[in-house]
Design a protein around this motif. Structure first.
Motif, PDB file in Angstrom:
ATOM      1  N   PRO A 301      46.795  30.377  48.600  1.00 31.01           N
ATOM      2  CA  PRO A 301      47.069  30.290  47.115  1.00 31.01           C
ATOM      3  C   PRO A 301      45.683  30.125  46.412  1.00 31.01           C
ATOM      4  CG  PRO A 301      47.953  28.344  48.046  1.00 31.01           C
ATOM      5  CD  PRO A 301      47.571  29.396  49.101  1.00 31.01           C
ATOM      6  N   PHE A 302      44.693  29.346  46.953  1.00 31.24           N
ATOM      7  CA  PHE A 302      43.441  29.233  46.371  1.00 31.24           C
ATOM      8  C   PHE A 302      42.549  30.516  46.252  1.00 31.24           C
ATOM      9  CE2 PHE A 302      38.927  27.838  46.105  1.00 31.24           C
ATOM     10  CZ  PHE A 302      39.053  27.159  44.715  1.00 31.24           C
ATOM     11  N   SER A 303      42.703  31.156  47.377  1.00 29.84           N
ATOM     12  CA  SER A 303      41.985  32.298  47.506  1.00 29.84           C
ATOM     13  C   SER A 303      42.591  33.486  46.470  1.00 29.84           C
ATOM     14  CB  SER A 303      42.109  33.158  48.950  1.00 29.84           C
ATOM     15  OG  SER A 303      41.517  32.100  49.619  1.00 29.84           O
ATOM     16  N   GLN A 304      43.857  33.747  46.370  1.00 27.69           N
ATOM     17  CA  GLN A 304      44.592  34.432  45.480  1.00 27.69           C
ATOM     18  C   GLN A 304      44.380  34.139  44.011  1.00 27.69           C
ATOM     19  OE1 GLN A 304      46.878  37.511  45.951  1.00 27.69           O
ATOM     20  NE2 GLN A 304      45.677  37.576  44.132  1.00 27.69           N
ATOM     21  N   MET A 305      44.237  32.943  43.657  1.00 26.71           N
ATOM     22  CA  MET A 305      44.196  32.640  42.348  1.00 26.71           C
ATOM     23  C   MET A 305      42.417  32.733  42.120  1.00 26.71           C
ATOM     24  SD  MET A 305      44.736  28.757  40.618  1.00 26.71           S
ATOM     25  CE  MET A 305      43.369  27.871  41.732  1.00 26.71           C
ATOM     26  N   SER A 306      41.536  32.517  42.998  1.00 26.15           N
ATOM     27  CA  SER A 306      40.208  32.890  42.579  1.00 26.15           C
ATOM     28  C   SER A 306      40.037  34.301  42.604  1.00 26.15           C
ATOM     29  CB  SER A 306      39.300  32.570  43.929  1.00 26.15           C
ATOM     30  OG  SER A 306      39.618  31.193  44.269  1.00 26.15           O
ATOM     31  N   TYR A 310      38.603  35.876  39.006  1.00 27.81           N
ATOM     32  CA  TYR A 310      37.625  36.836  38.804  1.00 27.81           C
ATOM     33  C   TYR A 310      37.531  38.171  37.901  1.00 27.81           C
ATOM     34  CZ  TYR A 310      33.987  40.070  40.182  1.00 27.81           C
ATOM     35  OH  TYR A 310      32.892  41.040  40.430  1.00 27.81           O
ATOM     36  N   ILE A 311      39.023  38.516  38.070  1.00 24.29           N
ATOM     37  CA  ILE A 311      39.243  39.865  37.521  1.00 24.29           C
ATOM     38  C   ILE A 311      39.759  39.656  35.981  1.00 24.29           C
ATOM     39  CG2 ILE A 311      39.626  41.150  39.535  1.00 24.29           C
ATOM     40  CD1 ILE A 311      42.698  40.924  38.999  1.00 24.29           C
ATOM     41  N   SER A 312      39.978  38.476  35.663  1.00 27.24           N
ATOM     42  CA  SER A 312      40.607  38.186  34.313  1.00 27.24           C
ATOM     43  C   SER A 312      39.875  37.203  33.218  1.00 27.24           C
ATOM     44  CB  SER A 312      42.044  37.824  34.382  1.00 27.24           C
ATOM     45  OG  SER A 312      42.044  36.381  35.147  1.00 27.24           O
ATOM     46  N   TYR A 313      39.016  36.596  34.071  1.00 26.14           N
ATOM     47  CA  TYR A 313      38.242  35.620  32.911  1.00 26.14           C
ATOM     48  C   TYR A 313      37.648  36.007  31.884  1.00 26.14           C
ATOM     49  CZ  TYR A 313      33.517  36.499  34.637  1.00 26.14           C
ATOM     50  OH  TYR A 313      32.276  36.847  34.628  1.00 26.14           O
ATOM     51  N   GLU A 314      37.189  37.042  31.864  1.00 23.94           N
ATOM     52  CA  GLU A 314      36.293  37.536  30.606  1.00 23.94           C
ATOM     53  C   GLU A 314      37.390  37.802  29.579  1.00 23.94           C
ATOM     54  OE1 GLU A 314      34.280  41.232  31.987  1.00 23.94           O
ATOM     55  OE2 GLU A 314      32.555  39.671  32.676  1.00 23.94           O
ATOM     56  N   ILE A 499      48.539  36.978  36.176  1.00 19.69           N
ATOM     57  CA  ILE A 499      46.935  36.912  36.633  1.00 19.69           C
ATOM     58  C   ILE A 499      46.017  36.099  35.667  1.00 19.69           C
ATOM     59  CG2 ILE A 499      44.967  38.554  36.888  1.00 19.69           C
ATOM     60  CD1 ILE A 499      46.960  40.691  37.900  1.00 19.69           C
ATOM     61  N   GLU A 500      46.507  36.308  34.374  1.00 22.77           N
ATOM     62  CA  GLU A 500      45.767  35.597  33.224  1.00 22.77           C
ATOM     63  C   GLU A 500      45.932  34.198  33.242  1.00 22.77           C
ATOM     64  OE1 GLU A 500      47.344  38.524  32.923  1.00 22.77           O
ATOM     65  OE2 GLU A 500      46.085  39.953  32.257  1.00 22.77           O
ATOM     66  N   SER A 501      47.292  33.790  33.819  1.00 27.60           N
ATOM     67  CA  SER A 501      47.472  32.351  33.816  1.00 27.60           C
ATOM     68  C   SER A 501      46.531  31.615  34.806  1.00 27.60           C
ATOM     69  CB  SER A 501      48.860  32.129  34.091  1.00 27.60           C
ATOM     70  OG  SER A 501      49.108  32.383  35.655  1.00 27.60           O
ATOM     71  N   SER A 502      45.842  32.172  35.616  1.00 23.91           N
ATOM     72  CA  SER A 502      44.981  31.582  36.888  1.00 23.91           C
ATOM     73  C   SER A 502      43.807  31.259  36.366  1.00 23.91           C
ATOM     74  CB  SER A 502      44.753  32.840  37.874  1.00 23.91           C
ATOM     75  OG  SER A 502      43.934  33.806  37.483  1.00 23.91           O
ATOM     76  N   VAL A 503      43.498  31.720  34.875  1.00 27.26           N
ATOM     77  CA  VAL A 503      41.840  31.192  34.326  1.00 27.26           C
ATOM     78  C   VAL A 503      42.348  29.648  34.118  1.00 27.26           C
ATOM     79  CG1 VAL A 503      40.485  31.402  32.614  1.00 27.26           C
ATOM     80  CG2 VAL A 503      41.444  33.443  33.675  1.00 27.26           C
ATOM     81  N   PRO A 504      43.234  29.216  33.254  1.00 27.37           N
ATOM     82  CA  PRO A 504      43.490  27.897  32.862  1.00 27.37           C
ATOM     83  C   PRO A 504      43.770  27.062  34.091  1.00 27.37           C
ATOM     84  CG  PRO A 504      45.236  28.999  31.845  1.00 27.37           C
ATOM     85  CD  PRO A 504      43.947  29.930  32.290  1.00 27.37           C
ATOM     86  N   ALA A 505      44.609  27.656  35.204  1.00 22.53           N
ATOM     87  CA  ALA A 505      44.932  27.071  36.430  1.00 22.53           C
ATOM     88  C   ALA A 505      43.840  26.649  37.275  1.00 22.53           C
ATOM     89  CB  ALA A 505      45.980  28.083  37.103  1.00 22.53           C
ATOM     90  N   MET A 506      42.719  27.649  37.116  1.00 17.97           N
ATOM     91  CA  MET A 506      41.725  27.126  37.970  1.00 17.97           C
ATOM     92  C   MET A 506      40.931  25.997  37.606  1.00 17.97           C
ATOM     93  SD  MET A 506      39.588  28.117  40.523  1.00 17.97           S
ATOM     94  CE  MET A 506      39.923  29.893  41.133  1.00 17.97           C
TER      95      MET A 506
END
Length: 526
Positions: A301-306, A310-314, A499-506
């Protein structure tokens, strides 16, 4: 004497204030409401059945994953065994609701892994037997992968404190390693296993994020639906009070089953466990057993979230996101400082004047951590609504309400850290200061505080991380248009922006990893 009086009075008032929301909820069990019979006739049985099903499933999986890995890493040495000491705790860093978002995005009908496998096989979805991760069984698996470290940590601590003389005696009787495992190790470890399982079960039955996203009806999701959908705080309070009493029953069972139990060997026959070195296939098997929960519970899960990050943080990190990040950090820092101070007052009162009253105040104050966040929030809403009506002061839906909720929920974490720290400071130090006629203030600042400073820092950090991760309590009590990172992540998921939810999740997970590493380091030090 005046210092003692002030400490005692402060402790009593703090404990009373912390207990009021729970007392109000308990009183609501007997209150009448127009919608309660409708809930009993339609959904209450479903809430009870699903909650019990989740409890049994999580208990079985967490006990298997947690105790097996604890046993292997305690009794055997193999390549990677030192790494797994830290690695097997890392799933704690990922909140259950974030784990559910990631696995849903990977293994749902349209998930990335599901579509990849179907394309690789050249088949459509209808042509294969598909396990629906977005189900109650999927929720059980997700929560077990995150919560098994409860059993792992408690069992490992217990096994490390056990004497190897028990194992030596078993070997002289001709028992094999496997026979020793299920005839000796498991029976003597039962109190530790049960303690860890009950903690995991309490977390699972109190979960909101996973159940809401996977569409599973439980008491916690019912509280939200009753409060938001039906607009009935009274019925939500009834559901919350039933769940709270159920949690207290679990606590009683755990305390009852470990009464008069010894958690470590002592005396002249005590010998530390010497790890047996594994080679060949046995070493590979031990490595694989430890790798599976680490891989599924953290690495995958951490690899997928990373990658998603990477593709959505901007796209996500903008001025509004930075505002939410600042709000989350500010709330975390202020709440952690306040909780750390209040917990110290309650705990230091026990050291200054050790009696049953002081000890009971501590135990009552610690009950808040066992109550689900949604239940605490409903209790505070009921409490503050009484204040709003009678004193004409608006407290509901303010920052004060959130911070008070965090105090009720997380002060137990800080108290536990202080109790651990004070236990390492001999009481003779206080007696020596009295003999030297050193005042209470000087004793505190020159002797107590320097020795307890490490516990203060650990308490602050762990409480800060817990505040950063809290979702249901914050969602219910937050002011209008006030978001935190967990709330933002949850809202993005509800908008189908996995995918975008991974940014605050990270950001949440990054702080969680810090907390876990501190915990692991503390275990090694202890």
């Amino acid at each position: 004497m005046k210092i003692f009086n002030k400490l005692t009075i402060s402790s009593v008032l703090l404990t009373l204030l912390i207990s009021i929301p729970a007392l109000i909820l308990i009183s609501n069990i007997f209150a009448s409401s127009k919608n309660w019979q409708h809930l009993v006739d339609t959904v209450l049985f479903t809430y009870i059945y699903n909650s019990l099903y989740i409890m049994v499933g999580v208990a079985i999986l967490t006990s298997f994953l947690g105790f097996t890995t604890a046993y292997i890493t305690t009794f055997y040495s193999f390549k990677g065994s030192k790494f797994f000491h830290y690695a097997l705790i890392l799933p704690f860093a990922i909140p259950t609701y974030i784990m559910s978002y990631i696995y849903g995005g990977m293994f749902d009908i349209t998930g990335s892994v599901t579509t990849f496998i179907l394309d690789l096989m050249g088949k459509s979805f209808d042509e294969v037997n598909f396990f629906d991760i977005m189900s109650i069984e999927g929720a059980i698996i997700i929560m077990s992968l995150v919560l098994y470290p409860y059993v792992y940590l408690i069992s490992k601590t217990y096994l490390k404190a056990e004497s190897s003389s028990i194992i030596d005696a078993s070997r002289t009787m001709g028992l094999t390693n496997f026979q020793i495992f299920y005839k000796v190790i498991i029976p003597i470890s039962r109190p530790a296993i049960v303690a860890g399982v009950i903690l995991a079960v309490m977390e699972a039955v109190a979960d909101f994020g996973v159940m809401d996203y996977y569409g599973v009806s439980t008491f916690v999701t019912g509280i939200f639906r009753t409060w938001l959908g039906m607009g009935s705080v009274e019925d939500a309070s009834k559901l919350a009070s039933i769940l709270m009493l159920f949690i207290f029953l679990l606590i009683f069972i755990e305390r009852f089953q470990r009464r008069n139990k010894q958690y470590k060997s002592s005396g002249k026959d005590f010998k530390p466990i010497i790890k047996q070195k594994l080679k060949g296939f046995k070493a590979f098997l031990a490595f694989l057993v430890c790798l599976i929960p680490f891989f599924l519970g953290f690495l995958l899960p951490f690899s997928q979230m990373s990658y998603w990050f990477y593709i959505s943080y901007e796209e996500i990190i903008d001025e509004d996101f930075l505002t939410i990040l600042f709000q989350t950090l500010s709330l975390g820092v202020f709440s952690s400082i306040l909780i750390t101070i209040l917990a110290f007052v309650i705990t230091y009162n026990v050291r200054v004047h050790k009696n049953k009253i002081a000890e009971n105040l501590v135990q009552i104050s610690k009950l808040g951590y066992s109550i689900p966040g949604a239940v605490v929030a409903v209790g505070i809403l009921s409490f503050f609504s009484i204040i709003d009506r009678n004193l004409d002061i608006l407290l509901s839906g303010t920052i004060v309400a959130i911070i008070f909720g965090y105090v009720v929920r997380f002060i137990a974490i800080s108290i536990n850290n202080y109790e651990s720290g004070f236990s390492k400071i001999p009481k003779t130090y206080d007696d020596a200061c009295k003999t030297m006629q050193i005042g209470s203030f000087q004793t505190f600042f020159k002797m107590i505080f320097p020795l307890i400073r490490g516990s203060v820092m650990v308490s602050f950090i762990i409480v800060f991380i817990e505040v950063m991760k809290e979702l249901p309590l914050t969602m219910i009590l937050r002011p209008f248009n006030f978001d935190t990172l967990p709330v933002l992540s949850h809202e993005l998921v509800n908008q189908s922006q996995i995918i975008e939810s991974s940014v605050p999740a990270m950001f949440i997970v990054a702080f969680g990893i810090i907390s876990v590493l501190i915990l692991a380091k503390k275990m090694v030090k202890d």
